[in-house]
Scaffold this active site. Sequence first.
Site, PDB file in Angstrom:
ATOM      1  N   HIS A 374     -46.879 -18.041 -18.644  1.00  0.00           N
ATOM      2  CA  HIS A 374     -45.764 -18.850 -19.274  1.00  0.00           C
ATOM      3  C   HIS A 374     -46.088 -19.190 -20.622  1.00  0.00           C
ATOM      4  O   HIS A 374     -47.317 -18.868 -20.957  1.00  0.00           O
ATOM      5  CB  HIS A 374     -45.350 -20.199 -18.446  1.00  0.00           C
ATOM      6  CG  HIS A 374     -46.384 -21.207 -18.264  1.00  0.00           C
ATOM      7  ND1 HIS A 374     -46.090 -22.250 -19.333  1.00  0.00           N
ATOM      8  CD2 HIS A 374     -47.323 -21.509 -17.470  1.00  0.00           C
ATOM      9  CE1 HIS A 374     -47.067 -23.172 -18.881  1.00  0.00           C
ATOM     10  NE2 HIS A 374     -47.665 -22.675 -17.723  1.00  0.00           N
ATOM     11  N   ASP A 384     -53.534 -24.351 -20.964  1.00  0.00           N
ATOM     12  CA  ASP A 384     -52.267 -24.464 -20.059  1.00  0.00           C
ATOM     13  C   ASP A 384     -51.097 -24.193 -21.131  1.00  0.00           C
ATOM     14  O   ASP A 384     -50.645 -25.332 -21.534  1.00  0.00           O
ATOM     15  CB  ASP A 384     -52.428 -25.549 -19.140  1.00  0.00           C
ATOM     16  CG  ASP A 384     -50.821 -25.248 -18.194  1.00  0.00           C
ATOM     17  OD1 ASP A 384     -50.295 -24.385 -18.357  1.00  0.00           O
ATOM     18  OD2 ASP A 384     -50.685 -26.284 -17.714  1.00  0.00           O
ATOM     19  N   GLU A 421     -41.854 -23.020 -17.592  1.00  0.00           N
ATOM     20  CA  GLU A 421     -42.663 -23.182 -16.462  1.00  0.00           C
ATOM     21  C   GLU A 421     -42.793 -24.755 -16.016  1.00  0.00           C
ATOM     22  O   GLU A 421     -42.918 -24.933 -14.871  1.00  0.00           O
ATOM     23  CB  GLU A 421     -44.097 -22.307 -16.599  1.00  0.00           C
ATOM     24  CG  GLU A 421     -44.619 -22.124 -15.335  1.00  0.00           C
ATOM     25  CD  GLU A 421     -45.614 -23.318 -15.205  1.00  0.00           C
ATOM     26  OE1 GLU A 421     -46.479 -23.052 -14.002  1.00  0.00           O
ATOM     27  OE2 GLU A 421     -45.857 -24.141 -15.859  1.00  0.00           O
ATOM     28  N   GLU A 422     -43.307 -25.358 -17.163  1.00  0.00           N
ATOM     29  CA  GLU A 422     -43.638 -26.935 -16.672  1.00  0.00           C
ATOM     30  C   GLU A 422     -42.730 -27.710 -16.180  1.00  0.00           C
ATOM     31  O   GLU A 422     -42.800 -28.696 -15.490  1.00  0.00           O
ATOM     32  CB  GLU A 422     -44.128 -27.618 -17.950  1.00  0.00           C
ATOM     33  CG  GLU A 422     -45.492 -26.509 -18.764  1.00  0.00           C
ATOM     34  CD  GLU A 422     -46.647 -26.992 -17.933  1.00  0.00           C
ATOM     35  OE1 GLU A 422     -46.592 -27.357 -16.732  1.00  0.00           O
ATOM     36  OE2 GLU A 422     -47.662 -26.404 -18.415  1.00  0.00           O
ATOM     37  N   ASP A 450     -52.074 -18.035 -15.692  1.00  0.00           N
ATOM     38  CA  ASP A 450     -51.594 -19.344 -16.248  1.00  0.00           C
ATOM     39  C   ASP A 450     -52.841 -19.628 -17.224  1.00  0.00           C
ATOM     40  O   ASP A 450     -52.853 -19.273 -18.210  1.00  0.00           O
ATOM     41  CB  ASP A 450     -51.439 -20.365 -15.334  1.00  0.00           C
ATOM     42  CG  ASP A 450     -50.563 -21.380 -15.991  1.00  0.00           C
ATOM     43  OD1 ASP A 450     -50.816 -21.888 -17.061  1.00  0.00           O
ATOM     44  OD2 ASP A 450     -49.813 -22.215 -15.388  1.00  0.00           O
ATOM     45  N   HIS A 484     -52.675 -30.905 -19.270  1.00  0.00           N
ATOM     46  CA  HIS A 484     -51.478 -31.593 -19.662  1.00  0.00           C
ATOM     47  C   HIS A 484     -51.682 -32.861 -20.460  1.00  0.00           C
ATOM     48  O   HIS A 484     -50.819 -33.802 -20.202  1.00  0.00           O
ATOM     49  CB  HIS A 484     -50.746 -31.976 -18.155  1.00  0.00           C
ATOM     50  CG  HIS A 484     -50.122 -30.758 -17.419  1.00  0.00           C
ATOM     51  ND1 HIS A 484     -49.310 -31.097 -16.428  1.00  0.00           N
ATOM     52  CD2 HIS A 484     -50.197 -29.551 -17.857  1.00  0.00           C
ATOM     53  CE1 HIS A 484     -48.945 -29.664 -16.105  1.00  0.00           C
ATOM     54  NE2 HIS A 484     -49.383 -28.854 -16.862  1.00  0.00           N
TER      55      HIS A 484
END
Length: 682
Positions: A374, A384, A421-422, A450, A484
């Site tokens: 993604h 990420d 995707e998140e 990922d 994140h």
Amino acid sequence: MSRLDATSLLHTPSPPSPPSKPTTRRRLLRVISITLAVLVACLSLLLLVVRSSPTTPPNYGSLFISLASNDTAARHLRALTLHPHVAGTRANSLTAAYVRDAFSALSIPSHITPYSVLLSYPIHRSLSLAVPGRETTTSFTLSQETYPNDPYASATAEVMPTFYAYAASGSVSAEAVYANYGREEDFAYLASRGVDVAGKVAVARYGMIHCEDIVHNARVAGAAAAVVYTDPLQYGGAPGEAWFPSSRWLPPTGVQVGSLFRGVGDPTTPMWGSSEGCERMSVEEAMATDDMPGIPALPVSARDAAEIHASLGGDAAPADWQGREGSPVYRLGPGPAILNLTYTGNDTMATIENVFAVIEGAEEPDRYVILGNHRDAWTFGASDPNSGTAAMIELAERLSVLRKQGWRPRRTIIFCSWDAEEYGLTGSTEWVEENREMLSSRAVAYLNVDVSVQDPDNSSQTVYDSWVKSNISPSVRPGYPVYHSLYDDFVWMEKFGDPGFRRHAAAASIWGIMALRLADEEILPFNYKPYTSELEEYTKVVENEIRGTAVSCSPLHSAIRALKIAATKINGERKELQRQLLSNQLSKDSMKIRALNDRLMQAERAFTNREGLFKQEWFKHLVYGPSEQNDWESASFPGVGNAIASARSDNTTKSWKFVQHEIHRVARAITQASVVLTGSLT
Ligand SMILES: *[C@@H]1O[C@H](CO)[C@@H](O)[C@H](O)[C@H]1NC(C)=O
Ligand SMILES: *[C@@H]1O[C@H](CO)[C@@H](O)[C@H](O)[C@H]1NC(C)=O
Ligand SMILES: *[C@@H]1O[C@H](CO)[C@@H](O)[C@H](O)[C@H]1NC(C)=O
Ligand SMILES: *[C@@H]1O[C@H](CO)[C@@H](O)[C@H](O)[C@H]1NC(C)=O
Ligand SMILES: *[C@@H]1O[C@H](CO)[C@@H](O)[C@H](O)[C@H]1NC(C)=O
């Protein structure tokens, strides 16, 4: 035969009714992506074991490995992570154009497929802490601090305020209760201690399960709102240790954001693609489903959580609920701390963009080897997911060199750069929904990456050895501290994640070699023999669990025995065809090869089942799946495991009989796989 007769033939005999009915139909669609992903997980195991077929010169595999470039990966990563790029924003549209152009520049045809989907952004957030009798109220700033000379300080203004996608809008002012990791068992423990969560603000920490599961559990326990924080125990290193940029650890103001949607794909088009003009639920309907959190929630920093902890009374929490050494004692509450959490979200339709690039196969263009990663990120996305995006483009650059040397893959290779995707695997799910029948008949394998950092640091051991040593499961648990948060940027990657960018290059090498073998070998490199050994291991685990009950694993044993015979048989056929190929008795495009490959490809699909797993019916693979309580963990024979858990708590003859039923279902799937491998009707 009448239509009715045909239907009754297809209809499976009704099973004994399960002791408790699955309550939601959430995540039904994840099955497709997960089926593919699980397929890959299994195949990758097989691939490591199967010997390479004799390679025909020139050896494109060695050439591919020799072209690895850490500098190329670093260059793409830097370009992709200059700005934060959340799904649906202009910044992320620019990354889509970047990826499309990178493939086009390599003469690999590429295109963008957009979808209109329901995303979610913050409009207003506030969190304050009051204690009865205390004069002052603390209003938290809810902002992550930059550090002196942060090269990304100016781009920080573009970072979305910390929030949870799809959190309900509302204002809750209530006593706080500490709920540890927010698992079912944590709320059960609070109940057993007489701590009532109803109407309160649950304060839980990350470290065991996903935020959407934490907030869901909080709501089920009756909480009116939830606050989830990053505890230094998991994210802060040893007491007294420094944090980013001095070390890899999350700064005290760091916040881990995420999505609270428990389903997959666009919430307004459950089970079907978000094509233009398609049937849709209204935003209000979609936001009212069980898959949505239904309560306001916010992620907060360790520093803010420490202040909340300091204002909680009640009994001291148990040892495994405490913080790292030296931190003050955590108490359960409720109160006297009162949290006022106010949140307004914008749940709105937005445009997302998947990017595709296709290298068409020369001999079998209708067989697809799919590579995906993604592209959207909560912040800068250096780990990420853009470490994976950079590796994917670096891999494609190597393939373009191979093409100049005359290489054409036998099968079609498709690169996918997914959006949103998140938010809930949204971009990939919509595409799979639109192309479901084509994919189920043509996809050979899907290889997803990922966060792309494989460990080649120890030159005296293979990457495989290091996997075995670190005992990683097929699902990769986000194990790095800045996950994140604002700090998942290029500086963190360059200093701590992958100094020298050799891990990026190693990941691209593994990914690409697997893709080359899947795309190029005349006979698909799938060996079901080692699979049978794995199945035997899982059966032993089940046998331990059912000891002392009337349940028997003998259906599994006999199914696995038959699979072993079928696997041996097809391996013999493979050998014979390979011999004929080498001695030119057989042409590369012989139908015999295609027929053998179809059996190898279809056998894995036999492990899937339309009704899905007991308690997780949206997952269709009966051998591998995520565990029920935790999306990060994987389980073997998960339906059997779920049935055993139910039987343990019910302890009735009926519930143990249901375990036997689940064992029979898995055994039947394994038998179907042997029929496919054997290639003859019974
Ligand atoms: C909670 O905070 C909001 C936003 O600051 C404020 O409007 C509201 O009055 C507060 N509620 C209580 C009960 O203090
Ligand atoms: C919600 O998002 C949409 C689309 O981005 C935007 O047009 C609208 O102005 C936003 N609404 C609010 C209240 O911010
Ligand atoms: C590197 O791998 C070798 C072989 O497995 C092992 O003996 C050695 O301890 C490893 N070194 C480090 C630093 O992990
Ligand atoms: C790539 O590797 C070389 C050799 O180890 C190193 O000198 C160079 O700095 C690396 N490139 C990056 C961007 O880290
Ligand atoms: C389960 O039930 C059986 C028979 O009804 C009983 O003997 C056994 O002690 C029970 N086990 C548990 C763990 O309650």
